[in-house]
Structures are given as structure tokens and as C-alpha cells.
Design a protein around this motif. Structure first.
Motif, PDB file in Angstrom:
ATOM      1  N   ARG A 124      13.321  -4.378 -11.337  1.00  0.00           N
ATOM      2  CA  ARG A 124      12.869  -2.990 -11.480  1.00  0.00           C
ATOM      3  C   ARG A 124      11.390  -2.819 -11.117  1.00  0.00           C
ATOM      4  NH1 ARG A 124      13.592  -3.638 -17.550  1.00  0.00           N
ATOM      5  NH2 ARG A 124      11.563  -4.309 -18.348  1.00  0.00           N
ATOM      6  N   ALA A 125      10.706  -3.902 -10.765  1.00  0.00           N
ATOM      7  CA  ALA A 125       9.282  -3.811 -10.434  1.00  0.00           C
ATOM      8  C   ALA A 125       9.070  -2.998  -9.166  1.00  0.00           C
ATOM      9  CB  ALA A 125       8.685  -5.205 -10.270  1.00  0.00           C
ATOM     10  N   LYS A 126       7.923  -2.332  -9.099  1.00  0.00           N
ATOM     11  CA  LYS A 126       7.497  -1.610  -7.903  1.00  0.00           C
ATOM     12  C   LYS A 126       6.007  -1.884  -7.700  1.00  0.00           C
ATOM     13  CE  LYS A 126      10.889   2.126  -8.446  1.00  0.00           C
ATOM     14  NZ  LYS A 126      11.743   1.655  -7.340  1.00  0.00           N
ATOM     15  N   PHE A 127       5.574  -1.763  -6.441  1.00  0.00           N
ATOM     16  CA  PHE A 127       4.196  -2.082  -6.102  1.00  0.00           C
ATOM     17  C   PHE A 127       3.614  -0.995  -5.207  1.00  0.00           C
ATOM     18  CE2 PHE A 127       6.481  -5.955  -6.936  1.00  0.00           C
ATOM     19  CZ  PHE A 127       5.597  -6.726  -7.682  1.00  0.00           C
ATOM     20  N   GLY A 128       2.387  -0.578  -5.510  1.00  0.00           N
ATOM     21  CA  GLY A 128       1.755   0.437  -4.676  1.00  0.00           C
ATOM     22  C   GLY A 128       0.241   0.436  -4.803  1.00  0.00           C
ATOM     23  N   GLU A 129      -0.444   0.410  -3.660  1.00  0.00           N
ATOM     24  CA  GLU A 129      -1.901   0.562  -3.623  1.00  0.00           C
ATOM     25  C   GLU A 129      -2.184   2.064  -3.507  1.00  0.00           C
ATOM     26  OE1 GLU A 129      -4.468  -1.371  -3.847  1.00  0.00           O
ATOM     27  OE2 GLU A 129      -3.767  -3.420  -3.561  1.00  0.00           O
ATOM     28  N   LEU A 130      -2.261   2.749  -4.617  1.00  0.00           N
ATOM     29  CA  LEU A 130      -2.330   4.211  -4.626  1.00  0.00           C
ATOM     30  C   LEU A 130      -3.743   4.771  -4.475  1.00  0.00           C
ATOM     31  CD1 LEU A 130       0.182   5.080  -7.499  1.00  0.00           C
ATOM     32  CD2 LEU A 130       0.622   4.801  -5.055  1.00  0.00           C
ATOM     33  N   PHE A 131      -4.725   3.919  -4.248  1.00  0.00           N
ATOM     34  CA  PHE A 131      -6.116   4.388  -4.245  1.00  0.00           C
ATOM     35  C   PHE A 131      -6.350   5.490  -3.216  1.00  0.00           C
ATOM     36  CE2 PHE A 131      -6.216   0.136  -6.017  1.00  0.00           C
ATOM     37  CZ  PHE A 131      -7.005   0.309  -7.132  1.00  0.00           C
ATOM     38  N   GLU A 153      -1.454  -6.307   9.255  1.00  0.00           N
ATOM     39  CA  GLU A 153      -0.780  -5.061   9.613  1.00  0.00           C
ATOM     40  C   GLU A 153      -0.011  -4.474   8.428  1.00  0.00           C
ATOM     41  OE1 GLU A 153       2.282  -3.163  12.913  1.00  0.00           O
ATOM     42  OE2 GLU A 153       1.284  -5.072  13.311  1.00  0.00           O
ATOM     43  N   ARG A 154       0.747  -5.307   7.720  1.00  0.00           N
ATOM     44  CA  ARG A 154       1.478  -4.802   6.562  1.00  0.00           C
ATOM     45  C   ARG A 154       0.512  -4.353   5.471  1.00  0.00           C
ATOM     46  NH1 ARG A 154       5.549  -9.117   7.514  1.00  0.00           N
ATOM     47  NH2 ARG A 154       7.452  -8.099   8.249  1.00  0.00           N
ATOM     48  N   ALA A 155      -0.583  -5.093   5.292  1.00  0.00           N
ATOM     49  CA  ALA A 155      -1.581  -4.684   4.307  1.00  0.00           C
ATOM     50  C   ALA A 155      -2.167  -3.329   4.662  1.00  0.00           C
ATOM     51  CB  ALA A 155      -2.691  -5.738   4.213  1.00  0.00           C
ATOM     52  N   ALA A 156      -2.491  -3.150   5.943  1.00  0.00           N
ATOM     53  CA  ALA A 156      -3.058  -1.877   6.378  1.00  0.00           C
ATOM     54  C   ALA A 156      -2.081  -0.726   6.113  1.00  0.00           C
ATOM     55  CB  ALA A 156      -3.405  -1.945   7.864  1.00  0.00           C
ATOM     56  N   GLU A 157      -0.799  -0.951   6.383  1.00  0.00           N
ATOM     57  CA  GLU A 157       0.192   0.111   6.149  1.00  0.00           C
ATOM     58  C   GLU A 157       0.250   0.483   4.665  1.00  0.00           C
ATOM     59  OE1 GLU A 157       4.979   1.002   6.736  1.00  0.00           O
ATOM     60  OE2 GLU A 157       4.044  -0.705   7.752  1.00  0.00           O
ATOM     61  N   LEU A 158       0.286  -0.525   3.801  1.00  0.00           N
ATOM     62  CA  LEU A 158       0.355  -0.237   2.363  1.00  0.00           C
ATOM     63  C   LEU A 158      -0.915   0.446   1.872  1.00  0.00           C
ATOM     64  CD1 LEU A 158       1.996  -3.551   1.110  1.00  0.00           C
ATOM     65  CD2 LEU A 158       3.079  -1.300   1.242  1.00  0.00           C
TER      66      LEU A 158
END
Length: 257
Positions: A124-131, A153-158
């Protein structure tokens, strides 16, 4: 068991378990929480530290009413540019840290998971860089550690989109080491911690120092850049709009100033 207000800390043998304990606000971080987290990490005598959250959330990030002023302009002086003390404690510690991510880990909650050496996630975990949704940049782990784990690239997208991803995708892209059924999370994290704690502690600590030397940037320098940049972004209209729209549960309207 040590007594704290915002966390619980227990030691079983050579393994310490730090639980963020504000489930009514999804374990949001206020100043006291940061201080208690920093104290435990800096003073623990455990060989391995497991970090998790109470209830169904790992950590929802900063308490927006206390630490972001509810979207109102603040005239309070900001501290001199520096690495966030809690980040420094985690990133500079020679004690292996395992994040047992039991639910959403967003904002600084995702930073906390990234600062761990190993991540075990419940389904049920979720991850988000919401800054970016608050008109801000991430802390040091989002800038550096995220790219180490998933590639630039994946880091930049998130980072640029603020997208929230589920545990299965997090495992596919290398953000977490393993995903387990929700009820198996803590047993799995503790089993892993026990295997590490059974090894010679001086050798384990040396290996962690070696990883820092080989892979990590200058965290202090990056921390100064992050805090300086955040100081500038906190003063923008877009930051205040990001916080107000979140509290008012509506779509934000950014103006680029």
C-alpha cells in the motif's frame, strides 16, 4: 523504551525501531518531530535502525500549517543556510538505516525514505516528491540520492512533475529494494536488520563510510544550496498559492513569481 512526544523508539537486542507517531496527521513532521528524529539517530547505540510510521502512513512530509505558515507570508527570520540537521544525522551516521515504508511517503517523507540505506515497502506504500506542487525544491536526498537510485531521467520526471507512484512501480525503477504484503512489512524489515546486526559492527560501519566516500556528494555544500534556494522560493507567490490550494482542496493557479 525512551519517551518522546512525536515518535516511539524501542530497542530489541541490537536493532532499534523508530516509529513516527502522529497518525492523526499522517505522521507529518513539525519542528519537534525533526528534533526527536535527529536526537535518536545521533545517539542510538543500536547496530541497525529501522524507521517506520504509525497507522497507515509512513510520513506525509512537513506539517504545512506549522512549517509553511498555512500559505501566509512570513516575516520570521530563517536560519542561516545549512544542511537540515535531521538529514545530516541520517546521511552522516555509520549505523545502517532501513526504511520500512508502511504507507504514503511523500514530500520530506520520501526524503526520509531516500536517506535510508535500504527500503522495504508495503504494497500500500506510495512515493512522491511533492515539493514542486508547493513551489519549492526538494531536500538533498531528492536532488542526489534519488538520481543515484533510479537514474537522472526518472529522477527528473518525479521531481519536475510531483507524480505519486505506487510500490510496484517504485520497485521496478529501483527506488525500493523489495515490496512485501502489508502485514509482512515489519517482520521483513526486522529480519533484514537482524542479519545485518549479526555481522561485525565495525566492518559494517566501515562499509557504510566507504559507500559515502565512493558515491555521495558533499552533503553540507548541497544542503547550503538547498536551504538558500528554499529561502528564495518560500518568498514567492507560487509557494503561497501551492500551500493555500492544498489546504483549500482546489487546483492551484501558478503565476511564475
Amino acid at each position: 523504551m525512551s519517551e518522546y512526544e512525536d515518535i516511539r523508539y524501542e530497542v530489541d537486542g541490537h536493532v532499534g525501531v523508530l516509529t513516527l507517531d502522529r497518525p492523526d496527521v499522517h505522521n507529518a513532521l513539525r519542528r519537534r518531530t525533526y528534533d526527536e528524529l535527529t536526537e535518536v539517530v545521533r545517539t542510538t547505540t543500536a547496530r541497525v535502525l529501522v524507521v517506520t510510521g504509525a497507522g497507515r502512513s509512513f510520513c506525509s512530509g512537513d506539517d504545512v500549517r506549522e512549517l509553511m505558515g498555512g500559505g501566509e507570508k512570513s516575516s520570521a527570520p530563517r536560519p542561516a543556510p545549512r544542511l537540515t540537521p535531521a538529514a545530516g544525522a541520517l546521511l552522516e551516521s555509520d549505523v545502517p538505516v532501513i526504511a520500512a515504508v508502511n504507507g504514503p511517503a511523500v514530500g520530506w517523507g520520501m526524503e526520509l525514505a531516500l536517506m535510508a540505506d535500504l527500503r522495504v515497502a508495503a504494497r500500500r506504500a506510495k512515493f512522491g516528491e511533492l515539493f514542486v506542487k508547493r513551489g519549492l525544491c526538494s531536500d538533498v536526498a531528492g536532488i542526489a540520492r534519488l538520481a543515484q537510485l533510479v537514474g537522472r531521467e526518472r529522477a527528473a520526471e518525479l521531481l519536475f512533475t510531483g507524480e505519486v507512484i505506487d510500490a510496484e512501480r517504485a520497485e521496478r525503477i529501483g527506488l525500493v529494494g523489495r515490496v512485501v504484503d502489508d502485514e509482512q512489512l515489519l517482520p521483513a524489515a526486522l529480519e533484514l536488520a537482524g542479519r545485518i546486526a549479526a555481522n561485525p559492527p565495525l566492518a559494517v560501519a566501515a562499509l557504510k563510510r566507504g559507500l559515502r566516500r565512493a558515491l555521495d556528494p558533499d552533503w553540507t555544500d548541497l544542503g547550503v544550496w538547498v536551504s538558500t534556494t528554499l529561502g528564495e522560493l518560500f518568498a514567492t507567490e507560487d509557494h503561497r498559492e501551492g500551500v493555500r490550494s492544498f489546504l483549500e482542496k482546489r487546483e492551484p493557479h501558478y503565476v511564475g513569481r
